[in-house]
Write an enzyme that holds these catalytic residues in place. Structure first.
Site, PDB file in Angstrom:
ATOM      1  CD  GLU A 102     -26.862 -93.561  86.947  1.00 37.75           C
ATOM      2  OE1 GLU A 102     -27.419 -92.974  85.995  1.00 37.75           O
ATOM      3  OE2 GLU A 102     -26.038 -92.998  87.681  1.00 37.75           O
TER       4      GLU A 102
ATOM      5  CD  GLN B 108     -36.232 -89.728  78.499  1.00 37.10           C
ATOM      6  OE1 GLN B 108     -36.806 -90.793  78.683  1.00 37.10           O
ATOM      7  NE2 GLN B 108     -36.289 -89.091  77.354  1.00 37.10           N
ATOM      8  CB  THR B 109     -36.884 -88.632  86.291  1.00 35.80           C
ATOM      9  OG1 THR B 109     -37.548 -89.463  85.342  1.00 35.80           O
ATOM     10  CG2 THR B 109     -37.875 -88.238  87.357  1.00 35.80           C
TER      11      THR B 109
ATOM     12  CE1 TYR C 129     -24.953 -91.468  82.283  1.00 35.62           C
ATOM     13  CE2 TYR C 129     -27.006 -92.596  82.834  1.00 35.62           C
ATOM     14  CZ  TYR C 129     -25.968 -91.749  83.180  1.00 35.62           C
ATOM     15  OH  TYR C 129     -25.925 -91.210  84.443  1.00 35.62           O
TER      16      TYR C 129
ATOM     17  CG  ASP D  74     -25.540 -86.987  82.870  1.00 34.09           C
ATOM     18  OD1 ASP D  74     -24.588 -86.219  82.557  1.00 34.09           O
ATOM     19  OD2 ASP D  74     -26.052 -86.970  84.003  1.00 34.09           O
TER      20      ASP D  74
ATOM     21  CB  CYS E 197     -16.121 -73.633  87.215  1.00 33.84           C
ATOM     22  SG  CYS E 197     -15.813 -75.119  86.211  1.00 33.84           S
TER      23      CYS E 197
END
Length: 352
Positions: free
Chosen positions: A49, A54-55, A132, A150, A212
């Protein structure tokens, strides 16, 4: 004619889909293994985590494998040298995460007997763990029904509820929607299922609505607004900062490097001595030399600004002492240990 959204999405429908389509990730205990009683390792959940912030998953896989091979437990990571961890992190960016990674590992090792706390409130008090990450660890590692939100989950919620409030103002609204759907049963699998749905089906562009499991409950699908959600406020234009990087090589092949201060961008990382980064950087050579200015700049984008580095190179004699930094002998110098912007400057120097 479209079906209309007729009910709140059912967590069971999503879990059924996840049982069949869960991504195979190196840090994940899949739904079949979890059903057999295999428990996730909180250390691996936490490490993944932090790395994934941001990756992308693709960028993290090799780093995760390298870290868990070298430091297979939180105690092993806690005992690692700071410089070794920072070097292993190089290239993942957002280097404050690596500093907090070590701080957190040491707190868990020293204050919690090497075991991550199970409750959300205690997790929040650990270094580098925000709302988060605390929710993700509690849910995925310990099956605590926390609401995990997220970017993927925000996109799913914006579409399922046809929420047009722009991000980031929509965050509390989308979190409230997500909380309504979080089940008491299998909350860890559910948290990963929603993230998988956003990553593989409810994608930013061209969502695969026909596949979905929540399509008939999706208000945006009924309204035909999927492609325009989530709304985002216009981004402010990033400023440009300028700087100078000095790459001095000794005649025996050693490179002059310095470790940056712990606080600030690239904190604790080895890099080239240089100027401040701003509108008009002043010359600050770390050693007396005949400096050659390369024709091409090293350019890099950080979260809040673009950086343009003028790269200067020099070859210096063995007896010349630097005013800043220290020479790293050739066997100990690994360009891969440098942060990305410093590697860019090195690559230019190699070509120039």
């Amino acid at each position: 004619m479209r079906e209309t959204a007729c009910h709140i999405p059912d967590a069971g429908d999503l879990l059924d889909w996840y049982d069949r389509h869960a991504r195979d990730l190196p840090w994940r205990v899949g739904p079949a293994a979890r059903a057999r009683g295999v428990a996730p390792d909180p250390y691996r959940v936490w490490l993944s985590e932090i790395m994934l912030q941001q990756t992308t998953v693709a960028a993290v896989r090799d780093y995760f494998h390298a870290f868990t091979t070298r430091w297979p437990t939180v105690e092993a990571l806690a005992a690692a040298e700071d410089g070794d961890v920072m070097a292993a992190w190089a290239g993942l960016g957002y280097y404050a995460r690596a500093r907090n990674l070590l701080k957190c590992a040491r707190v868990v090792s020293e204050d919690h007997g090497g075991r991550f706390p199970r409750d959300h409130a205690t997790l929040l008090r650990l270094p580098g763990i925000g709302p988060y990450t605390a929710a993700a660890i509690a849910a995925i590692a310990f099956d605590d029904p926390q609401t995990v939100v997220d970017g993927n989950v925000e996109r799913v919620m914006a579409r399922v509820f046809d929420e047009h409030t722009p991000l980031p103002a929509a965050k509390p609204i989308l979190t409230e929607h997500a909380a309504r759907l979080t089940p008491e049963a299998r909350p860890g699998d559910y948290a990963q299922a929603v993230m998988d749905l956003g990553a593989t089906i409810c994608t930013p562009r061209r969502p695969a609505c026909g596949l979905c499991p929540w399509r008939t409950a999706c208000a945006a699908w009924a309204a035909g607004t999927m492609a325009e959600l989530p709304k985002k406020a216009p981004k402010a234009r990033k400023p440009v900062r300028l700087g100078i990087a000095y790459l001095a090589r000794r005649v025996d092949g050693a490179w002059l490097l310095e470790r940056r201060p712990d606080k600030g961008l690239l904190g604790g990382m080895l890099g080239w001595p240089g100027s401040d980064w701003g509108a008009a950087p002043e010359e600050a050579p770390p050693i007396r030399a005949e400096w050659k200015t390369l024709s091409e700049e090293a350019r890099h984008t950080f979260t809040h600004f673009h950086l343009r580095l003028t790269v200067k190179t020099a070859l210096v004699p063995m007896d010349r002492q630097p005013g800043r930094g220290e020479f790293i002998e050739p066997p100990d110098f690994r360009p891969a240990d440098l942060p990305t912007v410093m590697r860019k400057a090195f690559d230019l120097a190699q070509g120039g």
